[in-house]
Write an enzyme that holds these catalytic residues in place. Structure first.
Site, mmCIF file in Angstrom:
data_model
loop_
_atom_site.group_PDB
_atom_site.id
_atom_site.type_symbol
_atom_site.label_atom_id
_atom_site.label_comp_id
_atom_site.label_asym_id
_atom_site.label_seq_id
_atom_site.Cartn_x
_atom_site.Cartn_y
_atom_site.Cartn_z
ATOM 1 N N GLU A 1 1.008 -1.123 -0.388
ATOM 2 C CA GLU A 1 -0.061 -0.075 0.009
ATOM 3 C C GLU A 1 0.970 1.158 0.272
ATOM 4 O O GLU A 1 1.150 1.653 1.391
ATOM 5 C CB GLU A 1 -1.009 0.326 0.811
ATOM 6 C CG GLU A 1 -2.025 -0.972 0.893
ATOM 7 C CD GLU A 1 -2.765 -1.133 2.244
ATOM 8 O OE1 GLU A 1 -3.002 0.010 2.633
ATOM 9 O OE2 GLU A 1 -3.403 -1.798 1.925
ATOM 10 N N GLU B 1 -5.402 -8.550 1.026
ATOM 11 C CA GLU B 1 -5.957 -8.366 1.656
ATOM 12 C C GLU B 1 -7.096 -7.841 1.878
ATOM 13 O O GLU B 1 -8.069 -7.454 0.695
ATOM 14 C CB GLU B 1 -5.492 -7.253 2.790
ATOM 15 C CG GLU B 1 -4.102 -7.698 3.483
ATOM 16 C CD GLU B 1 -3.344 -5.643 3.997
ATOM 17 O OE1 GLU B 1 -3.565 -5.431 4.534
ATOM 18 O OE2 GLU B 1 -2.136 -5.534 3.953
HETATM 19 C C1 FCB Z 1 -4.803 -1.601 5.315
HETATM 20 C C2 FCB Z 1 -2.585 -2.307 6.522
HETATM 21 C C3 FCB Z 1 -2.994 -3.452 6.826
HETATM 22 C C4 FCB Z 1 -4.019 -3.392 8.411
HETATM 23 C C5 FCB Z 1 -5.348 -3.058 7.401
HETATM 24 C C6 FCB Z 1 -6.981 -3.057 8.428
HETATM 25 O O1 FCB Z 1 -4.434 -0.521 4.978
HETATM 26 O O2 FCB Z 1 -2.466 -3.135 4.950
HETATM 27 O O3 FCB Z 1 -1.439 -3.899 7.854
HETATM 28 O O4 FCB Z 1 -4.054 -1.838 8.516
HETATM 29 O O5 FCB Z 1 -5.187 -2.145 6.300
#
Ligand code: FCB
Length: 437
Positions: free
Chosen positions: A164, A347
């Site tokens: 990210e 994620e």
């Molecule tokens: C993302 C991050 C991860 C965690 C989630 C909830 O942005 O990559 O580390 O904080 O959010």
């Protein structure tokens, strides 16, 4: 649940600073998150990642939880200051040894190791020299990728360079709510460019050391304009360019989009070719869509973020919108066409205030509903022709959620921090059964 293609990769994700603890063992140097978390008022509950989930000591127990879950992959991140305490120079053998043991344990458990090289914990010494504002950090990152892959090489089944970079730029350097806490607004653009340059240089370094595929994990958020008017639409387009295209257009060979803050004087000849080095997989991190309207008169930003009505909300107050995941996957396909590589959702997850009941069980039906909706959205996108080959839940464990400290629980496994006791939640059993099918 409908069937997924054979070989679809089911996994869970974590990151080093959020779970490892043991921040001073084996010569590890300080990172920007060690520094930031100690500054008064930065973290809502005043905690740090000093202990986190104590995973550095409990990795074998956590590997057993992965084996019990039956996932085919585990995405973790490597702490740069464990490998190079000051972000430069030879790799620390003891730092690499930890990941070596983790990787071997995963392989023995039948779980593919998926390693992210940078999940925001920059060595403090590099920050002191300007951090990602300094072009040299890109070269340092490639060197770190080289020494790490020299040791872990092909045993890691998928390498992810950055996690990210948009969030690290915007929250860490634009708004100052994440480490390193700079408030540069759009003057943070060099942080975007130098991360992307570091990514491109690291891709080359990894290719020289490993035959495993290489990826980057971007955060995406489909943008919903508040109204139909031209001003709201223009604001939404500006935000979309910043969040969804700034880090993807140049990766896929299109150069920088017309996004707020883009400063061509930061970009040197040849940089865009380095950044556009082919990747094998595009990692997609998705949590929620973003509502945008035109800014108030005199605002320093060309857009304003507004809450989206009509959705259930998580404990983070984020809207639960699985349709947004399908939408963004289709949007990526429509935007990039043949230039789009294979996608893995690296994620996806949610925070709820989960607590054990009188019997010690942790029931989290909201998380099951959340994951069910998002997995179905992925299935629909695959049906519509988007090449999605994996889905990773954020996260295996409840963990230290950055500026939110320990107040947000994202895990399939509950962690009682004072005792470090792990208790699989009902969502763990649900995901295990899904993976087994
Ligand atoms: C993302 C991050 C991860 C965690 C989630 C909830 O942005 O990559 O580390 O904080 O959010």
């Amino acid at each position: 649940m409908p069937d997924f293609p054979a070989g679809f990769r089911w996994g869970v994700s974590t990151s080093a600073y959020q779970i490892e603890g043991a921040t001073t063992v084996d010569g590890r140097g300080p990172s920007i998150w060690d520094t930031f978390a100690r500054e008064p008022g930065r973290i809502v509950d005043g905690t740090t990642g000093d202990e986190a989930c104590d995973h550095h000591h409990r990795y074998a127990e956590d590997t057993a939880l992965l084996a019990g879950l039956g996932v085919s992959a585990y995405r973790f991140s490597i702490s740069w200051p464990r490998i190079q305490p000051t972000g430069a120079g030879p790799a620390l053998t003891a730092g690499l040894d930890f990941y070596d043991r983790l990787v071997d344990g995963l392989l023995a458990a039948g779980v593919d190791p998926v390693a992210t090289l940078f999940h925001w914990d920059l060595p403090q010494a590099l920050e002191d020299a300007g951090g990602w504002l300094n072009r040299d950090t890109a070269a340092r990152f490639a060197e770190y990728a080289d020494v790490t892959a020299a040791r872990l090489g092909d045993r890691v089944k998928l390498w992810i360079t950055l996690n990210e970079p948009f969030i690290h730029m915007s929250l860490g350097h634009g708004m100052g709510v994440h480490a390193p806490g700079r408030v540069l607004l759009f003057d943070a653009f060099p942080v975007a460019h130098h991360q992307l340059l570091g990514h491109g240089l690291a891709v080359a370094a990894l290719r020289a050391r490993t035959a495993s595929p290489v990826a980057i994990a971007n955060n995406y958020s489909p943008v919903r304009p508040a109204g139909d008017g031209d001003a709201d639409r223009a604001a939404a387009a500006a935000y979309d360019a910043l969040h969804n295209r700034l880090f993807t257009d140049p990766l896929l060979g299109l150069g920088y989009p017309d996004a707020p803050g883009v400063d061509p004087t930061v970009v040197r000849d040849g940089d865009l070719d380095v950044i556009a080095a082919p990747i094998d997989v595009l990692g997609v991190n998705y949590y929620n869509p973003t509502g945008i309207r035109a800014p108030e008169e005199g605002s320093p930003l060309p857009f304003e973020i507004v809450p989206l009505d009509g959705y259930p909300r998580t404990a983070f107050d984020w809207p639960v919108a699985p349709d947004g995941l399908r939408e963004l996957l289709l949007q990526l396909r429509d935007r990039y066409g043949d230039a789009l590589p294979e996608i893995q959702v690296t994620e996806s997850g949610c925070a709820y205030d989960d607590a054990p009941d009188a019997q010690g069980r942790v029931n989290d039906p909201e998380r099951i509903a959340y994951l069910d909706g998002h997995v179905r959205a992925v299935h629909e996108a695959i049906g519509a022709g988007v090449p999605v080959t994996g889905y990773f839940v954020w996260s295996l464990l409840d963990n230290w959620e950055w500026a939110e400290g320990f107040t947000k629980r994202f895990g399939l496994v509950h962690v009682d921090y004072p005792t470090q006791r792990r208790t699989p939640k009902s969502s763990y059993a649900w995901f295990r059964d899904l993976v087994r099918r």
